[in-house]
Design a protein around this motif. Sequence first.
Motif, PDB file in Angstrom:
ATOM      1  N   PRO A  55      36.841  40.486  29.115  1.00 47.15           N
ATOM      2  CA  PRO A  55      38.134  41.086  29.490  1.00 47.15           C
ATOM      3  C   PRO A  55      38.019  42.272  30.433  1.00 47.15           C
ATOM      4  CG  PRO A  55      37.555  41.672  27.235  1.00 47.15           C
ATOM      5  CD  PRO A  55      36.551  40.639  27.672  1.00 47.15           C
ATOM      6  N   ASN A  56      36.888  42.979  30.388  1.00 49.82           N
ATOM      7  CA  ASN A  56      36.740  44.184  31.198  1.00 49.82           C
ATOM      8  C   ASN A  56      35.541  44.052  32.132  1.00 49.82           C
ATOM      9  OD1 ASN A  56      38.900  45.633  29.857  1.00 49.82           O
ATOM     10  ND2 ASN A  56      37.498  45.816  28.102  1.00 49.82           N
ATOM     11  N   SER A  57      35.680  44.634  33.308  1.00 49.53           N
ATOM     12  CA  SER A  57      34.635  44.534  34.310  1.00 49.53           C
ATOM     13  C   SER A  57      33.759  45.785  34.331  1.00 49.53           C
ATOM     14  CB  SER A  57      35.258  44.340  35.704  1.00 49.53           C
ATOM     15  OG  SER A  57      34.256  44.323  36.704  1.00 49.53           O
ATOM     16  N   LEU A  58      32.504  45.575  34.708  1.00 45.03           N
ATOM     17  CA  LEU A  58      31.594  46.699  34.937  1.00 45.03           C
ATOM     18  C   LEU A  58      31.887  47.397  36.259  1.00 45.03           C
ATOM     19  CD1 LEU A  58      28.237  44.920  33.974  1.00 45.03           C
ATOM     20  CD2 LEU A  58      29.400  46.665  32.619  1.00 45.03           C
ATOM     21  N   PHE A  59      32.602  46.716  37.128  1.00 46.13           N
ATOM     22  CA  PHE A  59      32.742  47.177  38.506  1.00 46.13           C
ATOM     23  C   PHE A  59      34.132  47.744  38.756  1.00 46.13           C
ATOM     24  CE2 PHE A  59      29.927  43.416  38.348  1.00 46.13           C
ATOM     25  CZ  PHE A  59      28.727  44.083  38.553  1.00 46.13           C
ATOM     26  N   VAL A  60      34.196  49.010  39.046  1.00 46.73           N
ATOM     27  CA  VAL A  60      35.464  49.682  39.331  1.00 46.73           C
ATOM     28  C   VAL A  60      35.542  49.974  40.827  1.00 46.73           C
ATOM     29  CG1 VAL A  60      35.614  50.689  37.029  1.00 46.73           C
ATOM     30  CG2 VAL A  60      34.450  51.950  38.833  1.00 46.73           C
ATOM     31  N   GLY A  61      36.739  49.976  41.344  1.00 43.87           N
ATOM     32  CA  GLY A  61      36.916  50.318  42.752  1.00 43.87           C
ATOM     33  C   GLY A  61      36.671  49.181  43.711  1.00 43.87           C
ATOM     34  N   VAL A  62      36.469  47.966  43.190  1.00 39.90           N
ATOM     35  CA  VAL A  62      36.288  46.809  44.068  1.00 39.90           C
ATOM     36  C   VAL A  62      37.212  45.707  43.577  1.00 39.90           C
ATOM     37  CG1 VAL A  62      34.364  45.899  42.717  1.00 39.90           C
ATOM     38  CG2 VAL A  62      34.610  45.218  45.103  1.00 39.90           C
ATOM     39  N   THR A  63      37.781  44.953  44.512  1.00 44.02           N
ATOM     40  CA  THR A  63      38.676  43.849  44.170  1.00 44.02           C
ATOM     41  C   THR A  63      38.188  42.578  44.843  1.00 44.02           C
ATOM     42  OG1 THR A  63      40.130  44.184  46.082  1.00 44.02           O
ATOM     43  CG2 THR A  63      40.630  45.447  44.056  1.00 44.02           C
ATOM     44  N   PRO A  64      38.512  41.418  44.291  1.00 46.73           N
ATOM     45  CA  PRO A  64      38.130  40.162  44.944  1.00 46.73           C
ATOM     46  C   PRO A  64      38.684  40.047  46.360  1.00 46.73           C
ATOM     47  CG  PRO A  64      38.741  39.748  42.670  1.00 46.73           C
ATOM     48  CD  PRO A  64      39.086  41.188  42.956  1.00 46.73           C
ATOM     49  N   GLU A  65      39.880  40.559  46.573  1.00 49.20           N
ATOM     50  CA  GLU A  65      40.489  40.478  47.915  1.00 49.20           C
ATOM     51  C   GLU A  65      39.687  41.277  48.929  1.00 49.20           C
ATOM     52  OE1 GLU A  65      43.202  39.460  44.778  1.00 49.20           O
ATOM     53  OE2 GLU A  65      42.109  41.338  45.123  1.00 49.20           O
ATOM     54  N   ARG A  66      39.278  42.492  48.549  1.00 51.92           N
ATOM     55  CA  ARG A  66      38.495  43.308  49.471  1.00 51.92           C
ATOM     56  C   ARG A  66      37.109  42.710  49.684  1.00 51.92           C
ATOM     57  NH1 ARG A  66      36.104  48.964  47.843  1.00 51.92           N
ATOM     58  NH2 ARG A  66      34.210  47.702  47.749  1.00 51.92           N
ATOM     59  N   ALA A  67      36.506  42.217  48.593  1.00 54.05           N
ATOM     60  CA  ALA A  67      35.182  41.608  48.709  1.00 54.05           C
ATOM     61  C   ALA A  67      35.223  40.406  49.645  1.00 54.05           C
ATOM     62  CB  ALA A  67      34.671  41.199  47.332  1.00 54.05           C
ATOM     63  N   ARG A 143      29.072  37.080  33.249  1.00 55.30           N
ATOM     64  CA  ARG A 143      30.421  36.803  32.755  1.00 55.30           C
ATOM     65  C   ARG A 143      31.425  37.870  33.214  1.00 55.30           C
ATOM     66  NH1 ARG A 143      30.404  36.283  26.546  1.00 55.30           N
ATOM     67  NH2 ARG A 143      32.532  35.617  26.984  1.00 55.30           N
ATOM     68  N   ASP A 144      31.010  38.696  34.157  1.00 53.67           N
ATOM     69  CA  ASP A 144      31.905  39.772  34.598  1.00 53.67           C
ATOM     70  C   ASP A 144      33.093  39.191  35.379  1.00 53.67           C
ATOM     71  OD1 ASP A 144      31.929  42.955  35.063  1.00 53.67           O
ATOM     72  OD2 ASP A 144      32.739  41.910  36.814  1.00 53.67           O
ATOM     73  N   PRO A 145      34.316  39.570  35.027  1.00 54.18           N
ATOM     74  CA  PRO A 145      35.487  38.945  35.659  1.00 54.18           C
ATOM     75  C   PRO A 145      35.647  39.290  37.134  1.00 54.18           C
ATOM     76  CG  PRO A 145      36.158  40.737  34.175  1.00 54.18           C
ATOM     77  CD  PRO A 145      34.704  40.501  33.939  1.00 54.18           C
ATOM     78  N   VAL A 146      35.422  40.536  37.528  1.00 60.11           N
ATOM     79  CA  VAL A 146      35.596  40.903  38.937  1.00 60.11           C
ATOM     80  C   VAL A 146      34.520  40.246  39.797  1.00 60.11           C
ATOM     81  CG1 VAL A 146      35.516  42.825  40.579  1.00 60.11           C
ATOM     82  CG2 VAL A 146      36.844  43.040  38.478  1.00 60.11           C
ATOM     83  N   LEU A 147      33.278  40.240  39.317  1.00 61.84           N
ATOM     84  CA  LEU A 147      32.199  39.615  40.085  1.00 61.84           C
ATOM     85  C   LEU A 147      32.449  38.126  40.250  1.00 61.84           C
ATOM     86  CD1 LEU A 147      29.450  39.835  41.477  1.00 61.84           C
ATOM     87  CD2 LEU A 147      28.380  39.453  39.242  1.00 61.84           C
ATOM     88  N   MET A 148      32.791  37.436  39.159  1.00 62.67           N
ATOM     89  CA  MET A 148      33.004  36.003  39.242  1.00 62.67           C
ATOM     90  C   MET A 148      34.269  35.649  40.009  1.00 62.67           C
ATOM     91  SD  MET A 148      30.457  34.385  38.045  1.00 62.67           S
ATOM     92  CE  MET A 148      29.301  35.685  38.553  1.00 62.67           C
ATOM     93  N   ASP A 149      35.309  36.461  39.886  1.00 61.39           N
ATOM     94  CA  ASP A 149      36.522  36.212  40.667  1.00 61.39           C
ATOM     95  C   ASP A 149      36.250  36.421  42.156  1.00 61.39           C
ATOM     96  OD1 ASP A 149      37.949  35.601  38.408  1.00 61.39           O
ATOM     97  OD2 ASP A 149      39.075  37.485  38.329  1.00 61.39           O
ATOM     98  N   SER A 150      35.411  37.403  42.483  1.00 58.63           N
ATOM     99  CA  SER A 150      35.053  37.640  43.888  1.00 58.63           C
ATOM    100  C   SER A 150      34.237  36.473  44.437  1.00 58.63           C
ATOM    101  CB  SER A 150      34.259  38.946  44.013  1.00 58.63           C
ATOM    102  OG  SER A 150      35.043  40.058  43.615  1.00 58.63           O
TER     103      SER A 150
END
Length: 286
Positions: A55-67, A143-150
């Motif tokens: 549910p929570n990402s290790l990565f703050v300040g980054v979004t899939p759109e920007r990546a 399993r990180d959501p932001v990394l995998m969504d990016s």
Amino acid sequence: MNVANIARRLAAGELHYALGRFETVRRGYSALRRLTPRSAARSPAGPPLSLPLLPNSLFVGVTPERALADLRRDSIALGFDLPPSTVAELVGFATDSPLKTRGNDRLFHRHEVVNGRLPDGTPVVLATVPDPLDATAVRRVCRDPVLMDSAAAFLGFRPGKIIPRLFWSFVTDVTDEERRRLGQTIDWHYDVHDFHFCSAQFYLTDVDSGAGEHALVRGSHRGKSLRMLMGSANAREDEVFARFPRDRLMVVEGPAGTGFLEDTSCYHRALPPTRRERLMFQLWIS
């Protein structure tokens, strides 16, 4: 042109090696994967992707759109920096785990490597942890959501394969030819891991000049010559910069935890560490 190598890989059933180097193929494969039922997809390598993302990402300040925008423009998206606690866990695991070198089943530990050699004089350029998925932190990042969504935004489909690598690069006095033989990618090259792919990479030690920096040519995932696409994935430096402006060269430095997502169909290379060893955590994603 290395047609013989491509033919050899095709004979071994590695169709992706011949086709995945073409951007049109990668785009077409993305479209096909979006239409392919999940049950028909290949079984994943790595953690069980049927488990939900955390549910929570290790990565703050980054979004899939920007990546995605950064990857399409520069072949690299920065900002995927691991928190200190995760870095410490991974460093501890890689320090305590047995290691092995390319083509050799002999196991040893990091403390046995002194000045880039084992006690019997055997050179050690790269040393990998055989079972990185035994580390809880490795599974957590997978399993990180932001990394995998990016990664999914870039690939155009939800990743079906994740291959983790955890490895040390040591300071040693071997020749460049020996480095190549032992698996260190010191030459400019682009990857063809699959029909479409990307890589997440994380420094687990401080990396600055002489500490094994990663270098790439920004934007070189596009614009390769036909000779580059039809021949070897490796290229001499003069060939690379005859095709791409030298001001696109980027050398990634940063403190332990520095992470980035990369379209490794761009030209990139590893600079051999000359001053301090490097520990790297890498995910091949496709």
